[in-house]
Design an enzyme around this catalytic site. Structure first.
Site, mmCIF file in Angstrom:
data_model
loop_
_atom_site.group_PDB
_atom_site.id
_atom_site.type_symbol
_atom_site.label_atom_id
_atom_site.label_comp_id
_atom_site.label_asym_id
_atom_site.label_seq_id
_atom_site.Cartn_x
_atom_site.Cartn_y
_atom_site.Cartn_z
ATOM 1 N N ASN A 11 -30.779 0.546 -5.505
ATOM 2 C CA ASN A 11 -29.323 1.638 -5.365
ATOM 3 C C ASN A 11 -28.679 1.873 -5.279
ATOM 4 O OD1 ASN A 11 -29.069 4.275 -6.919
ATOM 5 N ND2 ASN A 11 -30.357 4.574 -7.125
ATOM 6 N N LYS A 14 -26.702 4.845 -4.657
ATOM 7 C CA LYS A 14 -27.394 5.259 -2.711
ATOM 8 C C LYS A 14 -26.826 4.834 -1.700
ATOM 9 C CE LYS A 14 -32.477 7.363 -4.017
ATOM 10 N NZ LYS A 14 -33.475 7.105 -3.516
ATOM 11 N N ASP A 69 -36.296 8.283 -0.113
ATOM 12 C CA ASP A 69 -36.806 8.768 -1.325
ATOM 13 C C ASP A 69 -36.425 10.208 -1.642
ATOM 14 O OD1 ASP A 69 -38.712 7.632 -3.553
ATOM 15 O OD2 ASP A 69 -39.603 9.227 -2.641
ATOM 16 N N SER A 70 -35.854 10.803 -2.809
ATOM 17 C CA SER A 70 -35.733 11.794 -2.982
ATOM 18 C C SER A 70 -35.999 12.051 -4.596
ATOM 19 C CB SER A 70 -33.580 12.107 -2.902
ATOM 20 O OG SER A 70 -33.219 10.920 -3.454
ATOM 21 N N TYR A 154 -29.365 13.957 -11.683
ATOM 22 C CA TYR A 154 -29.558 14.929 -12.557
ATOM 23 C C TYR A 154 -28.110 15.332 -11.927
ATOM 24 C CZ TYR A 154 -34.595 13.922 -13.384
ATOM 25 O OH TYR A 154 -35.768 13.364 -13.865
ATOM 26 N N ASP A 155 -27.105 14.654 -11.126
ATOM 27 C CA ASP A 155 -25.828 16.172 -10.929
ATOM 28 C C ASP A 155 -25.198 16.745 -11.974
ATOM 29 O OD1 ASP A 155 -26.631 14.747 -8.221
ATOM 30 O OD2 ASP A 155 -24.941 13.089 -8.641
ATOM 31 N N ARG A 185 -28.742 14.847 1.009
ATOM 32 C CA ARG A 185 -28.914 13.353 2.154
ATOM 33 C C ARG A 185 -28.000 13.951 3.107
ATOM 34 N NH1 ARG A 185 -28.978 11.059 -3.069
ATOM 35 N NH2 ARG A 185 -31.054 10.132 -4.005
#
Length: 199
Positions: A11, A14, A69-70, A154-155, A185
Site C-alpha cells: 500500500n 501506508k 494492520d489497521s 475512511y479519512d 499509526r
C-alpha cells in the site's frame, strides 16, 4: 549508515505515511519498501494479521520487518468494520465503496452515537525470531458525509476527538504533517520506538 527495516505492505499510502512518522520518531532508521509475496491475511485480529505480514516479509528478505494492520472500529457496529475495513463492501479493495456502504449503514444513527476509533497494530519481527506487537488508538466520530480531499480510506468521514467544536475537521481536511503527528499509526509507532532501540 542508518539501520534498515522492511515495511511489509504494498500500500503506497501506508509506505509514505509510515516513512514520515518514522522520520519524526527515529530519524536514524531507514524504512525500505517490500516487493515480495503478499500473504493471505487470515487472522481474526489486527495483531494476527500484522504478525502474518511481518513474518512473511522477514522470511522473504532476511531483514528486520514491520507491518501495520489497521482499520476503523465503529462502536454502534460492535467494532466493525475492524479487520475487514479494507474489504467492507466486498472481496475487492474499493475505498469509495467501503465508505459509501458504511455511511449507508449509519444513515439513521444520530451524532451522539457515531463514535469510532482508528486502530493501528504494528508488529516487528527480527530474523532471529523475536517479535513485538504494539497498538495505537485514535478516538473520534463519523461525519454524515465525506469532507476533504486528503488522506485515504475512511479519512473523509473520520472526525478526531479534541478539536474545537466550531472548527472540527475530518482527517481528509488535515495536512499530512498534522495526521502523521496524531494518528493511530503515529501513536503505535511512538510505543514501538523504544523497542526498536532495544533491537
Amino acid at each position: 549508515m542508518p539501520r534498515q527495516v522492511v515495511l511489509a505492505t504494498h500500500n503506497a499510502h501506508k509506505v509514505e505515511e509510515l516513512r514520515a512518522i518514522v522520520a519524526r520518531v527515529r530519524p536514524d532508521l531507514e524504512v525500505v519498501g517490500y516487493d515480495g509475496p503478499e500473504p493471505r491475511e487470515t487472522g481474526t485480529t489486527f495483531a494476527d494479521n500484522a504478525l502474518i505480514k511481518a513474518r512473511t516479509a522477514c522470511a522473504h528478505t532476511g531483514q528486520l520487518a514491520l507491518a501495520d494492520d489497521s482499520g476503523l472500529c465503529v462502536d454502534v457496529l460492535g467494532g466493525s468494520p475492524g479487520v475487514f475495513s479494507a474489504y467492507w463492501a466486498g472481496h475487492v479493495k474499493d475505498a469509495t465503496a467501503n465508505l459509501e456502504l458504511l455511511l449507508d449503514q449509519l444513515a439513521d444513527i444520530s451524532d451522539p452515537h457515531r463514535s469510532a476509533q482508528f486502530v493501528s497494530t504494528i508488529a516487528l519481527v527480527s530474523p532471529e525470531g523475536d517479535h513485538r506487537v504494539v497498538e495505537g488508538r485514535w478516538p473520534g466520530r463519523l461525519a454524515t458525509a465525506p469532507r476533504g480531499v486528503g488522506g485515504f480510506g475512511y479519512d473523509p468521514i473520520f472526525v478526531p476527538d479534541g478539536q474545537p467544536a466550531d472548527a472540527e475537521r475530518t482527517v481528509a481536511e488535515w495536512s499530512a504533517a498534522e495526521k502523521n503527528a496524531a494518528s493511530h499509526r503515529a501513536l503505535a509507532f511512538v510505543a514501538l520506538a523504544p523497542i526498536l532501540q532495544e533491537l
